[in-house]
Scaffold this motif. Structure first.
Motif, PDB file in Angstrom:
ATOM      1  N   TRP A 294      -3.250  39.034  40.220  1.00 54.74           N
ATOM      2  CA  TRP A 294      -4.328  39.435  41.131  1.00 54.74           C
ATOM      3  C   TRP A 294      -5.430  38.391  41.273  1.00 54.74           C
ATOM      4  O   TRP A 294      -6.521  38.703  41.701  1.00 54.74           O
ATOM      5  N   ASN A 295      -5.096  37.129  40.907  1.00 55.76           N
ATOM      6  CA  ASN A 295      -6.030  36.025  41.159  1.00 55.76           C
ATOM      7  C   ASN A 295      -5.699  35.416  42.514  1.00 55.76           C
ATOM      8  O   ASN A 295      -4.569  35.516  42.984  1.00 55.76           O
ATOM      9  N   ASN A 296      -6.686  34.802  43.113  1.00 64.17           N
ATOM     10  CA  ASN A 296      -6.488  33.993  44.333  1.00 64.17           C
ATOM     11  C   ASN A 296      -5.836  34.739  45.500  1.00 64.17           C
ATOM     12  O   ASN A 296      -5.007  34.194  46.210  1.00 64.17           O
TER      13      ASN A 296
ATOM     14  N   ALA B  95      -7.670  51.005  36.551  1.00 62.91           N
ATOM     15  CA  ALA B  95      -7.912  49.653  36.007  1.00 62.91           C
ATOM     16  C   ALA B  95      -7.646  48.592  37.079  1.00 62.91           C
ATOM     17  O   ALA B  95      -8.359  47.585  37.162  1.00 62.91           O
ATOM     18  N   TRP B  96      -6.620  48.812  37.927  1.00 63.02           N
ATOM     19  CA  TRP B  96      -6.294  47.846  38.988  1.00 63.02           C
ATOM     20  C   TRP B  96      -7.447  47.745  39.998  1.00 63.02           C
ATOM     21  O   TRP B  96      -7.867  46.652  40.376  1.00 63.02           O
TER      22      TRP B  96
ATOM     23  N   GLN C  39     -12.358  45.357  42.357  1.00 59.57           N
ATOM     24  CA  GLN C  39     -13.794  45.422  42.689  1.00 59.57           C
ATOM     25  C   GLN C  39     -14.526  44.222  42.099  1.00 59.57           C
ATOM     26  O   GLN C  39     -15.371  43.611  42.745  1.00 59.57           O
ATOM     27  N   LYS C  40     -14.172  43.875  40.840  1.00 54.61           N
ATOM     28  CA  LYS C  40     -14.811  42.738  40.161  1.00 54.61           C
ATOM     29  C   LYS C  40     -14.568  41.446  40.941  1.00 54.61           C
ATOM     30  O   LYS C  40     -15.420  40.575  41.021  1.00 54.61           O
ATOM     31  N   LYS C  41     -13.381  41.323  41.527  1.00 55.18           N
ATOM     32  CA  LYS C  41     -13.028  40.099  42.257  1.00 55.18           C
ATOM     33  C   LYS C  41     -13.494  40.143  43.707  1.00 55.18           C
ATOM     34  O   LYS C  41     -13.246  39.220  44.477  1.00 55.18           O
TER      35      LYS C  41
END
Ligand code: NAP
Length: 307
Positions: free
Chosen positions: A232-234, A252-253, A258-260
Motif C-alpha cells: 500500500w505504498n506509492n 486496519a487497512w 487514511q494515514k497515507k
C-alpha cells in the motif's frame, strides 16, 4: 409496540446474531409508522426451503438473505430479477402473488451509493477487487453498472477465480448487450505483476473478510491488512480504498490508507443503502428514512465497541 396485527420482515442466514439489520430496520419501521417487526432468523442450509415456505405461509412481508444462502437461494425463488441473474446471488426476497418468493439483489445499489455520492467521474477508472466470493459478485456488477473502464479481480485460488470470471463473461454473452461494459480480468494474489496493477488503480475494493473483528478475542485478525502492509505504498495520490468490512471502524487497512492520505470508504454505508433499497421494495414507500437507519446502525456499532 407489537400487536396482533404486527407483520414480519426479517433476515435469514447463519450466523445472524451479530447483524445490524434488525436495529436499523426496526428504527426505520418505527419512523415510517409501519406495524412490522424485523427479526434475525437463524437458518441452516438444510432447512432453507422449509423455512421459506413457512414464512410465505405466515404472510411475511419480505426477507433479506445473508451468508451462506445468497447463491443457493437462486434455485429456490419462483422468479429472479435480471440483476439477481447477472450477479448470481440474491439478498432480498419479495413475496409473489402465488405463494413463492421473487429474488433480487440490493447489494449492488448499496455498493454503488457511496461512490456516486463522491462527485467523481468513475468511467475512465481502473478498479481492483480483492477477493472473488459472494460480495465480490455484487461489487463487479456494480462496477460494470458504473461503466468502469477496467476491472481486475484478485483471487487466491485459480479455479475459483476462473469460475467467477466465467460467470460474468457468460452473463454478458447471454444478455447480448451492445452496451459492453469495460474490461474484466483476473489475477492471482501471488502473481508478480499484482503490485504494478495496484499502483495504477484508481479504486481498490476489499471484499475479503481480512481485518474483520472476530469474536475470538485471542486472535489479532482485526489487525490484518489485505496482501500485507508493503502493498500500500506509492499508490496514485487520489486512489480510493473501499473496504466492505466495517467492524472495526475503520479497519486496519483503512487506518493505513487514511494515514497515507488516500480517500477511504468503509462498508457501513453499503449495508445501510442495501437495507434501505430492500425496505423500499417491500413497503412501496418512496421515502425511506435512511438517516434514521444510519444513526441506529452507528449507535449500535459504538455500543458494541469493536476493537
Ligand atoms: P465469501 O463469499 O466467503 O468471500 C470471501 C472472499 O475472500 C473469497 O474470495 C475468499 O477466498 C477470500 N478470502 C478469505 N480469506 C482470505 C484471506 N485470508 N486471504 C485472501 N483471500 C481471502 O464472503 P463474502 O460474503 O464475500 O463477504 C466478505 C466480507 O465482506 C465479509 O467480511 C462480509 O462481512 C463483508 N460484506 C459486507 C457487506 C456490506 O454491506 N458492507 C456486504 C457483504 C459482505 P477463497 O474463496 O479462496 O476462500
Amino acid at each position: 409496540m407489537i400487536s396482533g396485527k404486527t407483520a414480519l420482515v426479517g433476515l435469514i442466514g447463519q450466523p445472524v446474531q451479530h447483524s445490524l439489520s434488525p436495529v436499523m430496520h426496526n428504527a426505520a419501521l418505527k419512523a415510517m409508522g409501519l406495524d412490522w417487526c424485523y427479526l434475525a432468523l437463524p437458518c441452516e442450509s438444510s432447512e432453507l426451503t422449509k423455512v421459506l415456505q413457512s414464512l410465505r405461509a405466515l404472510k411475511c412481508k419480505g426477507l433479506n438473505i445473508t451468508i451462506p444462502h445468497k447463491q443457493t437461494i437462486t434455485g429456490i425463488c419462483s422468479q429472479l430479477s435480471p440483476l439477481a441473474k447477472k450477479v448470481g446471488a440474491v439478498n432480498t426476497l419479495i413475496p409473489d402473488k402465488i405463494g413463492g418468493w421473487i429474488g433480487t439483489n440490493t447489494d449492488v445499489a448499496g455498493f454503488i451509493a457511496p461512490l456516486m455520492g463522491r462527485n467523481q467521474e468513475w468511467r475512465k477508472s481502473k478498479a481492483i477487487v480483492l477477493g472473488c466470493g459472494g460480495s465480490a459478485r455484487a461489487v463487479v456488477a456494480g462496477l460494470q453498472d458504473m461503466k468502469i473502464f477496467q476491472i481486475t479481480v484478485v483471487g487466491r485460488k485459480e479455479e475459483k477465480l476462473r469460475n467467477f470470471l466465467d460467470h460474468f463473461n457468460n452473463a454478458i454473452l447471454k444478455n447480448n448487450s451492445i452496451d459492453t461494459p469495460g474490461s474484466l480480468k483476473g489475477i492471482l494474489e501471488n502473481e508478480d505483476n499484482l503490485l504494478e496493477e495496484i499502483k495504477k488503480a484508481d479504486l481498490i475494493i476489499n471484499t475479503t473478510p481480512i481485518g474483520m473483528h472476530r469474536d475470538n478475542k485471542n486472535n489479532d485478525a482485526h489487525n490484518q491488512i489485505p496482501l500485507g502492509v508493503n502493498f500500500w505504498n506509492n499508490l496514485k495520490t487520489n486512489t480510493t480504498l473501499y473496504d466492505l468490512v466495517y467492524t472495526p471502524r475503520p479497519t486496519a487497512w483503512l487506518q493505513l490508507g487514511q494515514k497515507k492520505g488516500y480517500n477511504c470508504i468503509d462498508g457501513l454505508e453499503m449495508l445501510i443503502q442495501q437495507g434501505a433499497a430492500s425496505l423500499k421494495l417491500w413497503s412501496n414507500y418512496n421515502e425511506i428514512p435512511v438517516n434514521v437507519m444510519r444513526s441506529a446502525a452507528e449507535k449500535s456499532l459504538l455500543f458494541k465497541n469493536y476493537k
